[in-house]
Design a protein around this motif. Structure first.
Motif, PDB file in Angstrom:
ATOM      1  N   PRO A 247     -15.065  24.734  21.343  1.00 40.49           N
ATOM      2  CA  PRO A 247     -16.496  24.602  21.680  1.00 40.49           C
ATOM      3  C   PRO A 247     -17.406  24.731  20.461  1.00 40.49           C
ATOM      4  O   PRO A 247     -18.507  24.175  20.458  1.00 40.49           O
ATOM      5  CB  PRO A 247     -16.743  25.730  22.695  1.00 40.49           C
ATOM      6  N   ALA A 248     -16.932  25.417  19.422  1.00 44.37           N
ATOM      7  CA  ALA A 248     -17.760  25.580  18.218  1.00 44.37           C
ATOM      8  C   ALA A 248     -18.028  24.244  17.538  1.00 44.37           C
ATOM      9  O   ALA A 248     -18.989  24.106  16.792  1.00 44.37           O
ATOM     10  CB  ALA A 248     -17.075  26.538  17.245  1.00 44.37           C
ATOM     11  N   THR A 249     -17.191  23.243  17.810  1.00 45.88           N
ATOM     12  CA  THR A 249     -17.331  21.951  17.137  1.00 45.88           C
ATOM     13  C   THR A 249     -18.032  20.920  18.012  1.00 45.88           C
ATOM     14  O   THR A 249     -18.130  19.752  17.638  1.00 45.88           O
ATOM     15  CB  THR A 249     -15.943  21.383  16.778  1.00 45.88           C
ATOM     16  N   LEU A 250     -18.473  21.335  19.208  1.00 46.49           N
ATOM     17  CA  LEU A 250     -18.951  20.355  20.189  1.00 46.49           C
ATOM     18  C   LEU A 250     -20.461  20.279  20.326  1.00 46.49           C
ATOM     19  O   LEU A 250     -20.960  19.494  21.130  1.00 46.49           O
ATOM     20  CB  LEU A 250     -18.352  20.675  21.571  1.00 46.49           C
ATOM     21  N   GLY A 251     -21.180  21.108  19.533  1.00 47.36           N
ATOM     22  CA  GLY A 251     -22.632  21.171  19.686  1.00 47.36           C
ATOM     23  C   GLY A 251     -23.304  19.809  19.744  1.00 47.36           C
ATOM     24  O   GLY A 251     -24.179  19.571  20.568  1.00 47.36           O
ATOM     25  N   ASP A 252     -22.868  18.889  18.897  1.00 47.49           N
ATOM     26  CA  ASP A 252     -23.485  17.561  18.825  1.00 47.49           C
ATOM     27  C   ASP A 252     -23.252  16.731  20.070  1.00 47.49           C
ATOM     28  O   ASP A 252     -24.010  15.811  20.353  1.00 47.49           O
ATOM     29  CB  ASP A 252     -22.869  16.777  17.648  1.00 47.49           C
TER      30      ASP A 252
ATOM     31  N   TYR B 255     -31.843  24.808  14.889  1.00 51.84           N
ATOM     32  CA  TYR B 255     -31.002  25.809  14.212  1.00 51.84           C
ATOM     33  C   TYR B 255     -29.577  25.334  13.951  1.00 51.84           C
ATOM     34  O   TYR B 255     -28.760  26.099  13.467  1.00 51.84           O
ATOM     35  CB  TYR B 255     -30.946  27.095  15.055  1.00 51.84           C
ATOM     36  N   ASN B 256     -29.251  24.088  14.335  1.00 49.75           N
ATOM     37  CA  ASN B 256     -27.879  23.610  14.209  1.00 49.75           C
ATOM     38  C   ASN B 256     -26.889  24.543  14.917  1.00 49.75           C
ATOM     39  O   ASN B 256     -25.775  24.738  14.466  1.00 49.75           O
ATOM     40  CB  ASN B 256     -27.512  23.436  12.724  1.00 49.75           C
ATOM     41  N   SER B 257     -27.358  25.139  16.023  1.00 49.84           N
ATOM     42  CA  SER B 257     -26.502  26.020  16.827  1.00 49.84           C
ATOM     43  C   SER B 257     -26.510  25.512  18.258  1.00 49.84           C
ATOM     44  O   SER B 257     -27.566  25.141  18.772  1.00 49.84           O
ATOM     45  CB  SER B 257     -27.049  27.446  16.863  1.00 49.84           C
ATOM     46  N   GLN B 258     -25.322  25.530  18.910  1.00 50.82           N
ATOM     47  CA  GLN B 258     -25.332  25.093  20.301  1.00 50.82           C
ATOM     48  C   GLN B 258     -26.015  26.155  21.167  1.00 50.82           C
ATOM     49  O   GLN B 258     -26.144  27.316  20.788  1.00 50.82           O
ATOM     50  CB  GLN B 258     -23.936  24.666  20.773  1.00 50.82           C
TER      51      GLN B 258
ATOM     52  N   ASN C  77     -29.917  22.571  24.761  1.00 51.81           N
ATOM     53  CA  ASN C  77     -29.001  22.376  23.625  1.00 51.81           C
ATOM     54  C   ASN C  77     -29.595  21.449  22.557  1.00 51.81           C
ATOM     55  O   ASN C  77     -29.397  21.661  21.361  1.00 51.81           O
ATOM     56  CB  ASN C  77     -27.669  21.813  24.112  1.00 51.81           C
ATOM     57  N   GLU C  78     -30.323  20.463  23.013  1.00 48.92           N
ATOM     58  CA  GLU C  78     -30.934  19.521  22.073  1.00 48.92           C
ATOM     59  C   GLU C  78     -31.906  20.256  21.136  1.00 48.92           C
ATOM     60  O   GLU C  78     -31.923  20.034  19.931  1.00 48.92           O
ATOM     61  CB  GLU C  78     -31.685  18.459  22.874  1.00 48.92           C
ATOM     62  N   TRP C  79     -32.681  21.183  21.718  1.00 41.79           N
ATOM     63  CA  TRP C  79     -33.636  21.961  20.949  1.00 41.79           C
ATOM     64  C   TRP C  79     -32.924  22.874  19.947  1.00 41.79           C
ATOM     65  O   TRP C  79     -33.247  22.878  18.763  1.00 41.79           O
ATOM     66  CB  TRP C  79     -34.522  22.786  21.902  1.00 41.79           C
ATOM     67  N   SER C  80     -31.915  23.621  20.413  1.00 41.59           N
ATOM     68  CA  SER C  80     -31.266  24.589  19.515  1.00 41.59           C
ATOM     69  C   SER C  80     -30.474  23.887  18.411  1.00 41.59           C
ATOM     70  O   SER C  80     -30.391  24.376  17.292  1.00 41.59           O
ATOM     71  CB  SER C  80     -30.376  25.561  20.299  1.00 41.59           C
ATOM     72  N   MET C  81     -29.917  22.709  18.731  1.00 41.33           N
ATOM     73  CA  MET C  81     -29.211  21.938  17.697  1.00 41.33           C
ATOM     74  C   MET C  81     -30.198  21.443  16.646  1.00 41.33           C
ATOM     75  O   MET C  81     -29.956  21.532  15.447  1.00 41.33           O
ATOM     76  CB  MET C  81     -28.447  20.759  18.318  1.00 41.33           C
ATOM     77  N   ALA C  82     -31.337  20.915  17.120  1.00 45.46           N
ATOM     78  CA  ALA C  82     -32.328  20.367  16.195  1.00 45.46           C
ATOM     79  C   ALA C  82     -32.956  21.477  15.346  1.00 45.46           C
ATOM     80  O   ALA C  82     -33.148  21.325  14.137  1.00 45.46           O
ATOM     81  CB  ALA C  82     -33.408  19.609  16.968  1.00 45.46           C
TER      82      ALA C  82
ATOM     83  N   VAL D  40     -25.619  27.991  23.965  1.00 44.79           N
ATOM     84  CA  VAL D  40     -25.085  29.264  24.445  1.00 44.79           C
ATOM     85  C   VAL D  40     -24.978  30.266  23.292  1.00 44.79           C
ATOM     86  O   VAL D  40     -25.285  31.446  23.434  1.00 44.79           O
ATOM     87  CB  VAL D  40     -23.713  29.054  25.136  1.00 44.79           C
ATOM     88  N   VAL D  41     -24.555  29.753  22.153  1.00 43.01           N
ATOM     89  CA  VAL D  41     -24.403  30.576  20.960  1.00 43.01           C
ATOM     90  C   VAL D  41     -25.771  31.039  20.446  1.00 43.01           C
ATOM     91  O   VAL D  41     -25.975  32.209  20.131  1.00 43.01           O
ATOM     92  CB  VAL D  41     -23.622  29.752  19.898  1.00 43.01           C
ATOM     93  N   TRP D  42     -26.727  30.134  20.371  1.00 45.66           N
ATOM     94  CA  TRP D  42     -28.055  30.483  19.885  1.00 45.66           C
ATOM     95  C   TRP D  42     -28.703  31.531  20.790  1.00 45.66           C
ATOM     96  O   TRP D  42     -29.285  32.514  20.324  1.00 45.66           O
ATOM     97  CB  TRP D  42     -28.952  29.245  19.805  1.00 45.66           C
ATOM     98  N   GLN D  43     -28.557  31.312  22.121  1.00 43.40           N
ATOM     99  CA  GLN D  43     -29.170  32.214  23.093  1.00 43.40           C
ATOM    100  C   GLN D  43     -28.576  33.620  22.991  1.00 43.40           C
ATOM    101  O   GLN D  43     -29.271  34.612  23.243  1.00 43.40           O
ATOM    102  CB  GLN D  43     -28.958  31.651  24.509  1.00 43.40           C
TER     103      GLN D  43
END
Lengths: 406, 406
Positions: A300-305, A344-347, A337-342, A349-352
């Motif tokens: 899952p760590a590689t799936l953020g995109d 912080y480059n974090s998916q 997820n779109e917001w956290s990726m844009a 669940v991880v960012w939250q």
């Protein structure tokens, strides 16, 4: 403030990415068993306050040595919960404040695992509470999103919204899908199996803590902001241990919105013994079936995109409002997820998970939060935390929370 | 008659146990890659006509050598279907009659696997049919229970019960449970995954063979003798290939009574990729996920004593009876595990598979069945087979079949 983050995995890295935008600390050491991981992060972030180092989280002495070497004042534990005790103890020995996002592990009751608790989540840590208090040291335990923000919501509900609380029910759900995969968990499958197949714990004021069969009391919960209905079931979680200690709630539950499909998968893995962590012999080699399950699924760590959708952490509070009339409120926090990726480059669940301990560190740095002993997030004033979470940068973290009357 | 059984697994061993009670053969060599397995069987049975030897079923030369060494006239292939072609070819080269219970494997259509057939079950064997015919040699393929007895039923229905057949629908179901296990397949999970996740094949006279998605056209079929309703789905099976060649049926299907639970398990294994036979790397070692699944489940060969219940193989025939009126008949054969364990120390599914090639060998020995080329059981007269199956010992095999008008 001189911070040590133990573990440069998804959550530890996201915490560093969030922290570097703030000015409350002087030094942030990111440590991992593999020193290349934090070094890559330090190189990427380019903040002179950052430093990478190696740490062995399984050794209290090793943790204490890193704390002493860098004059660390606050340790954020972001490794696998199997290492909670050595990090916790090493931190005490070296005199730093300790924070974590998951507590020491449970051991099921040897005879009645689905009725009685055995060793509970956090029991080992609370056993040391007197020692921490007497030394005037603080361990702030369970300060991720769940546990963490959910517990802050509990404090807020009791202080500002309710005169008495019948139930604090954490309800977690998401509508995240992963493009290109028929089945791809958005969180570590190893940990998810651990959480979901352990006997769920429930608290009732007149009965104490007790356990049930896995996946008990299924309910369809309607999540806000377009996530919609998700099947939720009881899961073992720290909030059920923490909330009764600092609130007067008559009942505390945790239900995870696994959805029917995921519940079916976990049930099947358990039925076949594929959840087991014991080695089996397969054509001459030894493997743990659960590791094989993790190996066949995407990391899952590689799936953020490739992820799309939102995750919601929240607390359903029922009881009587300040005016004495029945009230039911869902306090929640949604991350897209779109917001956290844009941002912080974090998916999502991880960012939250990672944003909450950073806010706690900032409140400890300013002295807004203070205390000693082994304390949950409920032991602190909720309002400044929630304000800082929601306030737009540069005043806060720009991630609003919500409240729905139900 | 001098017989070679290739493979001393469950079915090969049961065939030997059944054969030693009959007088139609002079020599029975049981061969396996591990020569200790057939030796133990020979020691246990104590019949002077029996002999154990080693064989490499992956080598046509190796098979031919064993055939020549012992002057074998008939070879019964009882190994994994992956070895069909070398055993089949070795047998031809050495000039023996060949029998098997599963045919050469299929390869799915590269572009439209769930609509079109690719290489079909048995295709490789039928390609050699002219060669076998011209040499005057016989390969009797698919003569277990399914395929096998089901195909005999098809011949019987067309010859004695129907003037025209709309559909030959094999329906297989059981109510076998395994004491002490929440989930324990009564047949090799490796093979079950292979069968059930391959695209099921269907025959229609005006369309030819075509495939569907796995688990298609679910129906609840009511099995006789107390087994009751079981959820059945389309599965790839040899009967669908064999029956259209020697009967005029307009449609041929095979549905396996997997039951809802088993279907759920197989779907989940597939969704997660745990059905895969490709090696994955797990913490430094390489394993195939499907082998791990097989390793965590109990070996069905060792579970005979703990099994309870009955297994039913049968054929639902719909069409017009000899008098021209619509008719629907279920021809079936039920084996009770308690009976087969007590009588033959073989579990029901294994015994039911093994008895049929032994009967076929007896009919070939007596000249009642004769032929050349690559032939299915439908190519032979059904009545003597069914009589021998049902007749009490010493006249027959004491295992009656049944017929229900539906």
């Amino acid at each position: 403030m001189r911070i040590l983050i133990v573990g440069a995995g998804g959550v530890g890295s996201a915490a560093a990415r969030i922290a570097v935008r703030r000015s409350f600390f002087d030094l942030l050491v990111v440590a991992d068993y593999d020193p290349d991981r934090p070094q890559r992060l330090v190189d990427e972030l380019g903040d002179p306050r950052l430093l990478a180092t190696r740490i062995d989280a399984s050794s209290a002495e090793g943790v204490a040595a890193v704390v002493r070497e860098h004059g660390i004042t606050h340790v954020l534990n972001a490794v696998d919960p199997r290492f909670v005790m050595p990090v916790f103890n090493g931190c005490f020995d070296a005199g730093a404040t300790y924070l974590d996002m998951a507590m020491s592990l449970s051991v099921r009751h040897p005879e009645d695992p689905y009725e009685k608790t055995g060793v509970m989540l956090g029991d080992e840590q609370f056993e040391a509470a007197a020692r921490w208090s007497e030394a005037g040291r603080l361990a702030l335990v369970g300060i991720g999103v769940e546990p963490g923000l959910s517990d802050v919501f509990a404090r807020y509900a009791e202080d500002e919204l309710f005169s008495s609380i019948d139930e604090l029910g954490v309800r977690d759900g998401a509508n995240i899908t992963v493009e290109g995969y028929e089945f791809a968990p958005s969180f570590s499958i190893w940990t998810t199996i651990e959480e979901c197949l352990n006997p769920p714990v429930i608290f009732e004021r007149d009965r104490g803590w007790y356990t049930t069969e896995p996946f008990s009391e299924p309910e369809v919960f309607h999540f806000p902001e377009g996530i919609g209905p998700v099947e939720c079931v009881n899961v073992e979680h720290e909030e059920v241990i923490l909330m009764p200690r600092w609130t007067g709630a008559r009942r505390v539950t945790f239900k995870y919105g696994l959805g029917e499909e995921f519940i079916g998968v976990l049930r099947t893995l358990h039925k076949l013994g594929l959840d087991s962590t014991e080695q089996v012999s397969v054509k001459g080699v030894s493997v743990a079936p659960r590791d094989v399950v993790a190996a066949v699924l995407p990391d899952p760590a590689t799936l953020g995109d490739r992820m799309k959708g939102k995750t919601c952490a929240g607390l359903l509070v029922t009881g009587r409002g300040k005016d004495g009339t029945p009230r039911s409120v869902y306090l929640y926090h949604v991350v897209d997820n779109e917001w956290s990726m844009a941002q912080y480059n974090s998916q999502a669940v991880v960012w939250q998970t990672a944003v909450n301990p950073v806010i706690a560190l900032e409140l400890l740095a300013s002295g807004t939060w203070r205390g000693s002993g082994v304390l949950g997030p409920e032991a602190f004033d909720a309002r400044p935390f929630l304000d800082l979470l929601a306030a737009e940068a540069p005043h806060g973290y720009g991630s609003p929370w919500g409240m729905e009357e139900r």
